[in-house]
Scaffold this active site. Structure first.
Site, PDB file in Angstrom:
ATOM      1  N   THR A 133       0.824  -1.213   0.000  1.00 20.10           N
ATOM      2  CA  THR A 133       0.000   0.000   0.000  1.00 20.10           C
ATOM      3  C   THR A 133       0.856   1.261   0.000  1.00 20.10           C
ATOM      4  O   THR A 133       1.964   1.271   0.564  1.00 20.10           O
ATOM      5  CB  THR A 133      -0.913   0.014   1.242  1.00 20.10           C
ATOM      6  OG1 THR A 133      -1.511   1.304   1.379  1.00 20.10           O
ATOM      7  CG2 THR A 133      -0.153  -0.285   2.526  1.00 20.10           C
ATOM      8  N   ASP A 134       0.320   2.333  -0.578  1.00 24.24           N
ATOM      9  CA  ASP A 134       1.031   3.618  -0.564  1.00 24.24           C
ATOM     10  C   ASP A 134       1.134   4.183   0.852  1.00 24.24           C
ATOM     11  O   ASP A 134       1.961   5.055   1.126  1.00 24.24           O
ATOM     12  CB  ASP A 134       0.353   4.633  -1.504  1.00 24.24           C
ATOM     13  CG  ASP A 134      -1.093   4.954  -1.150  1.00 24.24           C
ATOM     14  OD1 ASP A 134      -1.623   4.365  -0.197  1.00 24.24           O
ATOM     15  OD2 ASP A 134      -1.693   5.794  -1.849  1.00 24.24           O
ATOM     16  N   GLU A 135       0.301   3.661   1.781  1.00 23.03           N
ATOM     17  CA  GLU A 135       0.301   4.218   3.146  1.00 23.03           C
ATOM     18  C   GLU A 135       1.633   4.000   3.856  1.00 23.03           C
ATOM     19  O   GLU A 135       1.920   4.669   4.847  1.00 23.03           O
ATOM     20  CB  GLU A 135      -0.838   3.614   3.976  1.00 23.03           C
ATOM     21  CG  GLU A 135      -2.197   3.878   3.360  1.00 23.03           C
ATOM     22  CD  GLU A 135      -3.352   3.868   4.349  1.00 23.03           C
ATOM     23  OE1 GLU A 135      -3.115   3.760   5.546  1.00 23.03           O
ATOM     24  OE2 GLU A 135      -4.497   3.985   3.880  1.00 23.03           O
ATOM     25  N   TYR A 158      -1.849  -0.075  11.067  1.00 25.02           N
ATOM     26  CA  TYR A 158      -2.030  -0.807   9.808  1.00 25.02           C
ATOM     27  C   TYR A 158      -0.830  -0.610   8.889  1.00 25.02           C
ATOM     28  O   TYR A 158      -0.211  -1.572   8.427  1.00 25.02           O
ATOM     29  CB  TYR A 158      -3.320  -0.336   9.105  1.00 25.02           C
ATOM     30  CG  TYR A 158      -3.362  -0.688   7.628  1.00 25.02           C
ATOM     31  CD1 TYR A 158      -3.468  -2.015   7.209  1.00 25.02           C
ATOM     32  CD2 TYR A 158      -3.274   0.312   6.639  1.00 25.02           C
ATOM     33  CE1 TYR A 158      -3.485  -2.347   5.855  1.00 25.02           C
ATOM     34  CE2 TYR A 158      -3.293  -0.012   5.298  1.00 25.02           C
ATOM     35  CZ  TYR A 158      -3.400  -1.336   4.903  1.00 25.02           C
ATOM     36  OH  TYR A 158      -3.404  -1.654   3.571  1.00 25.02           O
ATOM     37  N   LYS A 162       2.087  -3.217   7.475  1.00 27.69           N
ATOM     38  CA  LYS A 162       2.316  -3.461   6.033  1.00 27.69           C
ATOM     39  C   LYS A 162       3.773  -3.131   5.666  1.00 27.69           C
ATOM     40  O   LYS A 162       4.389  -3.808   4.838  1.00 27.69           O
ATOM     41  CB  LYS A 162       1.349  -2.629   5.181  1.00 27.69           C
ATOM     42  CG  LYS A 162      -0.106  -3.050   5.259  1.00 27.69           C
ATOM     43  CD  LYS A 162      -0.389  -4.411   4.620  1.00 27.69           C
ATOM     44  CE  LYS A 162      -0.275  -4.386   3.117  1.00 27.69           C
ATOM     45  NZ  LYS A 162      -0.663  -5.700   2.512  1.00 27.69           N
TER      46      LYS A 162
HETATM   47  P1  NAD Z   1     -10.103  -6.828   2.521  1.00 29.79           P
HETATM   48  O1  NAD Z   1     -10.098  -6.510   3.975  1.00 29.79           O
HETATM   49  O2  NAD Z   1     -11.312  -6.553   1.710  1.00 29.79           O
HETATM   50  O3  NAD Z   1      -9.759  -8.389   2.323  1.00 29.79           O
HETATM   51  C1  NAD Z   1      -8.787  -9.040   3.091  1.00 29.79           C
HETATM   52  C2  NAD Z   1      -8.997 -10.548   2.927  1.00 29.79           C
HETATM   53  O4  NAD Z   1      -7.969 -11.216   3.677  1.00 29.79           O
HETATM   54  C3  NAD Z   1     -10.334 -11.061   3.468  1.00 29.79           C
HETATM   55  O5  NAD Z   1     -10.917 -11.961   2.561  1.00 29.79           O
HETATM   56  C4  NAD Z   1      -9.963 -11.759   4.764  1.00 29.79           C
HETATM   57  O6  NAD Z   1     -10.841 -12.839   5.096  1.00 29.79           O
HETATM   58  C5  NAD Z   1      -8.564 -12.259   4.443  1.00 29.79           C
HETATM   59  N1  NAD Z   1      -7.746 -12.464   5.646  1.00 29.79           N
HETATM   60  C6  NAD Z   1      -7.572 -11.601   6.686  1.00 29.79           C
HETATM   61  N2  NAD Z   1      -6.789 -12.167   7.622  1.00 29.79           N
HETATM   62  C7  NAD Z   1      -6.450 -13.389   7.150  1.00 29.79           C
HETATM   63  C8  NAD Z   1      -5.633 -14.440   7.655  1.00 29.79           C
HETATM   64  N3  NAD Z   1      -5.043 -14.358   8.862  1.00 29.79           N
HETATM   65  N4  NAD Z   1      -5.462 -15.552   6.902  1.00 29.79           N
HETATM   66  C9  NAD Z   1      -6.065 -15.670   5.692  1.00 29.79           C
HETATM   67  N5  NAD Z   1      -6.880 -14.720   5.185  1.00 29.79           N
HETATM   68  C10 NAD Z   1      -7.058 -13.585   5.902  1.00 29.79           C
HETATM   69  O7  NAD Z   1      -8.833  -6.089   1.924  1.00 29.79           O
HETATM   70  P2  NAD Z   1      -8.603  -5.434   0.478  1.00 29.79           P
HETATM   71  O8  NAD Z   1      -9.046  -4.030   0.510  1.00 29.79           O
HETATM   72  O9  NAD Z   1      -9.118  -6.361  -0.548  1.00 29.79           O
HETATM   73  O10 NAD Z   1      -7.003  -5.429   0.442  1.00 29.79           O
HETATM   74  C11 NAD Z   1      -6.292  -6.577   0.012  1.00 29.79           C
HETATM   75  C12 NAD Z   1      -4.803  -6.291   0.104  1.00 29.79           C
HETATM   76  O11 NAD Z   1      -4.482  -5.171  -0.697  1.00 29.79           O
HETATM   77  C13 NAD Z   1      -4.324  -5.971   1.509  1.00 29.79           C
HETATM   78  O12 NAD Z   1      -3.067  -6.568   1.681  1.00 29.79           O
HETATM   79  C14 NAD Z   1      -4.201  -4.454   1.515  1.00 29.79           C
HETATM   80  O13 NAD Z   1      -3.203  -4.023   2.418  1.00 29.79           O
HETATM   81  C15 NAD Z   1      -3.790  -4.189   0.076  1.00 29.79           C
HETATM   82  N6  NAD Z   1      -4.191  -2.873  -0.463  1.00 29.79           N
HETATM   83  C16 NAD Z   1      -5.484  -2.445  -0.397  1.00 29.79           C
HETATM   84  C17 NAD Z   1      -5.835  -1.234  -0.978  1.00 29.79           C
HETATM   85  C18 NAD Z   1      -7.258  -0.732  -0.947  1.00 29.79           C
HETATM   86  O14 NAD Z   1      -7.505   0.403  -1.329  1.00 29.79           O
HETATM   87  N7  NAD Z   1      -8.232  -1.528  -0.536  1.00 29.79           N
HETATM   88  C19 NAD Z   1      -4.861  -0.445  -1.608  1.00 29.79           C
HETATM   89  C20 NAD Z   1      -3.536  -0.908  -1.636  1.00 29.79           C
HETATM   90  C21 NAD Z   1      -3.214  -2.134  -1.078  1.00 29.79           C
HETATM   91  O1  DAU Z   2      -4.125   4.029   0.282  1.00 30.78           O
HETATM   92  C1  DAU Z   2      -4.363   2.659   0.254  1.00 30.78           C
HETATM   93  C2  DAU Z   2      -5.205   2.280   1.460  1.00 30.78           C
HETATM   94  O2  DAU Z   2      -6.502   2.791   1.224  1.00 30.78           O
HETATM   95  C3  DAU Z   2      -5.244   0.780   1.722  1.00 30.78           C
HETATM   96  O3  DAU Z   2      -3.963   0.326   2.039  1.00 30.78           O
HETATM   97  C4  DAU Z   2      -6.215   0.458   2.869  1.00 30.78           C
HETATM   98  O4  DAU Z   2      -6.337  -0.955   3.029  1.00 30.78           O
HETATM   99  C5  DAU Z   2      -7.576   1.042   2.534  1.00 30.78           C
HETATM  100  O5  DAU Z   2      -8.463   0.837   3.633  1.00 30.78           O
HETATM  101  C6  DAU Z   2      -7.451   2.538   2.244  1.00 30.78           C
HETATM  102  O6  DAU Z   2      -7.076   3.262   3.444  1.00 30.78           O
HETATM  103  P1  DAU Z   2      -7.749   4.671   3.813  1.00 30.78           P
HETATM  104  O7  DAU Z   2      -7.591   4.906   5.268  1.00 30.78           O
HETATM  105  O8  DAU Z   2      -7.307   5.733   2.882  1.00 30.78           O
HETATM  106  O9  DAU Z   2      -9.282   4.304   3.424  1.00 30.78           O
HETATM  107  P2  DAU Z   2     -10.680   4.606   4.146  1.00 30.78           P
HETATM  108  O10 DAU Z   2     -11.753   4.175   3.200  1.00 30.78           O
HETATM  109  O11 DAU Z   2     -10.742   4.077   5.546  1.00 30.78           O
HETATM  110  O12 DAU Z   2     -10.678   6.189   4.232  1.00 30.78           O
HETATM  111  C7  DAU Z   2     -10.490   6.994   3.086  1.00 30.78           C
HETATM  112  C8  DAU Z   2     -10.500   8.453   3.550  1.00 30.78           C
HETATM  113  O13 DAU Z   2     -11.823   8.776   4.003  1.00 30.78           O
HETATM  114  C9  DAU Z   2      -9.585   8.725   4.723  1.00 30.78           C
HETATM  115  O14 DAU Z   2      -9.014  10.013   4.575  1.00 30.78           O
HETATM  116  C10 DAU Z   2     -10.493   8.684   5.935  1.00 30.78           C
HETATM  117  C11 DAU Z   2     -11.818   9.195   5.369  1.00 30.78           C
HETATM  118  N1  DAU Z   2     -13.035   8.637   5.991  1.00 30.78           N
HETATM  119  C12 DAU Z   2     -13.150   7.289   6.074  1.00 30.78           C
HETATM  120  C13 DAU Z   2     -14.276   6.712   6.632  1.00 30.78           C
HETATM  121  C14 DAU Z   2     -14.414   5.213   6.758  1.00 30.78           C
HETATM  122  C15 DAU Z   2     -14.042   9.490   6.421  1.00 30.78           C
HETATM  123  O15 DAU Z   2     -13.940  10.716   6.325  1.00 30.78           O
HETATM  124  N2  DAU Z   2     -15.169   8.927   6.970  1.00 30.78           N
HETATM  125  C16 DAU Z   2     -15.322   7.574   7.117  1.00 30.78           C
HETATM  126  O16 DAU Z   2     -16.374   7.124   7.666  1.00 30.78           O
END
Ligand code: NAD
Ligand code: DAU
Length: 344
Positions: A133-135, A158, A162
């Site tokens: 993740t970019d975070e 988090y 990562k």
């Molecule tokens: P998500 O929370 O929707 O899915 C995570 C999945 O992992 C779920 O199916 C969960 O059951 C499984 N999981 C959790 N703990 C586990 C364990 N101990 N063993 C096996 N399975 C397990 O997450 P997502 O948003 O789909 O993100 C997937 C990956 O991509 C993560 O590694 C996240 O850090 C990365 N990522 C997400 C984003 C985003 O914007 N969502 C952006 C960049 C990177």
């Molecule tokens: O940047 C990549 C990341 O993006 C991934 O690695 C994470 O898994 C994914 O959850 C996401 O993280 P963020 O913290 O950016 O996503 P989130 O949807 O929780 O929040 C997006 C923005 O919106 C953040 O600035 C917080 C704000 N927010 C979020 C929620 C849930 C609100 O203002 N209100 C809310 O209720």
């Protein structure tokens, strides 16, 4: 510059029942018919097999209900399924949950990744792609972008977990010459995203005319990428990336949270009076922006879905899949496993 194409025969996807993982399973089944997928997922609150109802019928797809914290199980799965490549997505992924309960983030994201690295190396896997993740880069001021050489400076439990996982993956390359790859992507949106994350939460609340909770002043900036473009990037890096490299993936599409929320309300025909400012997230990163030049120059990859089109498609998808949302809110989705595989 890129190395020869590698097409996996037996690909392990971890976390394939989550948001990005389930989209990725669909993407690979469609685009790589020669690849068999084993989807390994513990089905935490974020895992939902309803996301994969269609894939179940595909002979190239198999689901295994396993936790990456179980080191023995990782070794067994690698051997049993003759895994030659891994795309590792399984993680605790929600920043807010990491603030109230950081322990499981270290167990899954750090120790779980260690288990997988050990098992994959033991099995002599040819590719290991860590979905990062970019975070991990921290927070930007009003200008500048994250490149692959930006120092890691994670701020939340988090992103710290990562970053630790990325460091382990990188160590496996440098120490053992194990062929790892790391991607670092910006915020994804699209179908099957759990409604705790900004976009599906706002869509779900707006459809019920409930308040839309915006943290702080709503001016934090995220770089939004449609999940289908992320899936294309992951497949590109797995098959064409150079082992040992990091690749940033982003949408070049910066928006403040307020801009996103207002756009959702506009598309859904709901009033802006639903916006409710709430207490800020502790340690809330102000701005993320990804420089994805390396992906573009090395592979010709670029985002194909504009934010305007992607957001419309996403709002339409949740409107057309209200029962998917309602099963999550009611907890019914967690009984899906029982319906498909019998009692746990
Ligand atoms: P998500 O929370 O929707 O899915 C995570 C999945 O992992 C779920 O199916 C969960 O059951 C499984 N999981 C959790 N703990 C586990 C364990 N101990 N063993 C096996 N399975 C397990 O997450 P997502 O948003 O789909 O993100 C997937 C990956 O991509 C993560 O590694 C996240 O850090 C990365 N990522 C997400 C984003 C985003 O914007 N969502 C952006 C960049 C990177
Ligand atoms: O940047 C990549 C990341 O993006 C991934 O690695 C994470 O898994 C994914 O959850 C996401 O993280 P963020 O913290 O950016 O996503 P989130 O949807 O929780 O929040 C997006 C923005 O919106 C953040 O600035 C917080 C704000 N927010 C979020 C929620 C849930 C609100 O203002 N209100 C809310 O209720």
């Amino acid at each position: 510059m890129s190395s020869a194409t590698y097409t996996p025969r037996h690909l392990l996807i971890t976390g394939g029942a989550g948001f990005i993982g389930s989209n990725l399973v669909h993407y690979i089944l469609e685009h790589a018919p020669g690849t068999h997928i084993v989807n390994l997922d513990a089905l935490t609150y974020a895992g939902n097999l309803a996301n994969l109802a269609d894939a179940q019928k595909n002979p190239n797809y198999k689901f295994v209900h396993v936790d990456i914290r179980d080191a023995d199980a990782m070794n067994r799965i690698m051997a049993e399924h003759e895994i030659d490549a891994v795309i590792h997505l399984a993680a605790e992924s929600h920043v807010d949950r990491s603030i109230t309960g950081p322990g499981v983030f270290v167990e899954t994201n750090v120790s779980g990744t260690l288990n997988l690295l050990r098992a994959a190396r033991e099995a002599r896997a040819q590719r290991f792609l860590q979905v990062g993740t970019d975070e991990v880069y921290g927070s930007l001021g009003p200008t500048g972008m994250f490149t692959e050489t930006t120092p890691l400076d994670p701020h939340s439990p988090y992103s710290a977990s990562k970053a630790a996982a990325d460091h382990l993956v990188s160590a496996w390359w440098h120490t053992y010459q194990f062929p790892t790859l790391i991607t670092r992507c910006s915020n994804n949106y699209g179908p099957y995203q759990f409604p705790e994350k900004l976009l599906p939460l706002m869509i779900n609340n707006a459809r019920q005319s409930k308040p839309l909770p915006v943290y702080g002043d709503g001016l934090n900036v995220r770089d939004w990428l449609h999940v289908h473009d992320h899936c294309a990037a992951l497949w590109t890096v797995l098959t064409r990336g150079r082992p040992g490299e990091v690749y940033n993936v982003g949408g070049n599409n910066e928006k403040t949270n307020l801009e996103v929320v207002r756009a959702v309300l506009g598309l859904m025909g709901k009033p802006e009076s639903l916006i409710t400012y709430v207490k800020d997230r502790p340690g809330h990163d102000r701005r993320y922006a990804i420089d994805a030049t390396k992906m573009m120059t090395e592979f010709g990859w670029k985002p194909s879905v504009t934010f305007e089109t992607g957001l419309r498609m996403t709002v339409d998808w949740y409107r057309d899949h209200q029962s998917w949302l309602e099963q999550i809110v009611s907890g019914e989705y967690q009984r899906y496993y029982e319906q498909m595989y019998g009692r746990r």
